[in-house]
Design an enzyme around this catalytic site. Structure first.
Site, short mmCIF file in Angstrom:
data_model
loop_
_atom_site.label_atom_id
_atom_site.label_comp_id
_atom_site.label_asym_id
_atom_site.label_seq_id
_atom_site.Cartn_x
_atom_site.Cartn_y
_atom_site.Cartn_z
N HIS A 51 0.85 -1.36 -0.12
CA HIS A 51 -0.03 -0.10 0.18
C HIS A 51 0.78 1.19 -0.04
O HIS A 51 2.09 1.08 0.25
CB HIS A 51 -0.90 -0.08 1.14
CG HIS A 51 -2.02 -1.05 1.11
ND1 HIS A 51 -2.16 -2.40 1.30
CD2 HIS A 51 -3.27 -0.85 0.75
CE1 HIS A 51 -3.31 -2.96 1.41
NE2 HIS A 51 -4.01 -1.94 0.71
N LYS A 58 -0.38 4.94 4.70
CA LYS A 58 -1.27 3.88 5.27
C LYS A 58 -1.28 3.43 6.81
O LYS A 58 0.10 3.44 7.02
CB LYS A 58 -1.56 2.43 4.68
CG LYS A 58 -2.51 1.72 4.85
CD LYS A 58 -2.80 0.37 4.32
CE LYS A 58 -3.81 -0.53 4.56
NZ LYS A 58 -5.15 0.22 4.73
#
Length: 242
Positions: free
Chosen positions: A135, A139
């Site tokens: 990600h 995040k």
């Protein structure tokens, strides 16, 4: 269908608002807003009519979110991630009174990936399983909620499996382990890969999210399905199996 979008000033909130269309928005709610002009700082500030709340805010907001939805008898779709055990228990309790749809990933593709992975785990026999997720570098939760959801589906197929999150010690790989590894870089939207290997052959399953709009599209499809349900706790598996 009129929606309340909670977390409307976040990245997903903006995308969802645009995809839903102004005619389908009852209220836009975000703690960064000042109440007025169809925008609200708090859910409690909105007293109008709506069909469902869609939450793309933060897991810490879940108590107030559920309290509002139960009081208003409103279905709610929860797409935030990183919930604590206490927060998950609050979700389960609320689902006894209203329809609650909870999923850490609103992608229909990821839901299909989970189904296929569960079948592979059941049929492929003794094999090593590794799960890799990637990600963007902002995040907060590690591993991702989607990675944990996938790992739990695998564990459902093979209850003896144990999670090894971020393997960091030397030594042989133990049996009955799911290795879970998190990568964080750039603006990566989200990639989840599951590797099954028994030493003779390897199966690799992978889902690559190209644009956050896919999560909004999945959420809008799920909301249409949710609003006619009775009280209960639902997820993407329920949706795609129906």
């Amino acid at each position: 269908m009129k929606l309340i979008i909670n977390g409307a000033n976040g990245k997903m909130g903006h995308i969802l608002t645009e995809m839903a269309g102004s005619e389908n928005i009852a209220a836009l709610v975000d703690i960064t807003f000042e109440t007025g002009g169809g925008k609200y700082k708090s859910l409690e500030d909105f007293n109008g009519v709506a069909d469902c709340v869609v939450d793309f805010s933060n897991h810490k907001a879940v108590e107030g979110l559920l309290s509002y939805c139960v009081k208003k008898n409103l279905p709610v779709l929860i797409a935030s991630t990183g919930h604590t055990d206490e927060e998950l228990n609050l979700i389960k309790e609320a689902a006894k009174k209203i329809p609650v749809f909870q999923s850490p990933n609103m992608s229909i593709g990821v839901a299909l990936l989970a189904d296929i992975a569960e079948r592979v785990a059941k049929v492929f026999g003794d094999c090593d399983i590794e799960l890799i997720e990637a990600h963007h570098n902002q995040k907060l939760d590690v591993p991702s909620g989607t990675a944990l959801m996938l790992a739990k589906r695998l564990q459902g197929a093979k209850p003896e499996l144990k999670f090894n999150i971020g393997r960091h010690e030397n030594g042989k790989r133990p049996e009955n382990e799911i290795g879970i590894h998190s990568l964080r870089y750039g603006s990566e939207v989200g990639t989840h890969e599951i590797i099954f290997s028994n030493g003779l052959e390897t199966i690799t399953l992978k889902h690559d999210a190209k644009n956050r709009a896919l999560f909004a599209k999945g959420a809008l499809s799920a909301v249409k399905w949710l609003v006619n349900r009775s009280a209960g706790l639902y997820n993407m598996k329920d949706f795609i199996d129906s």
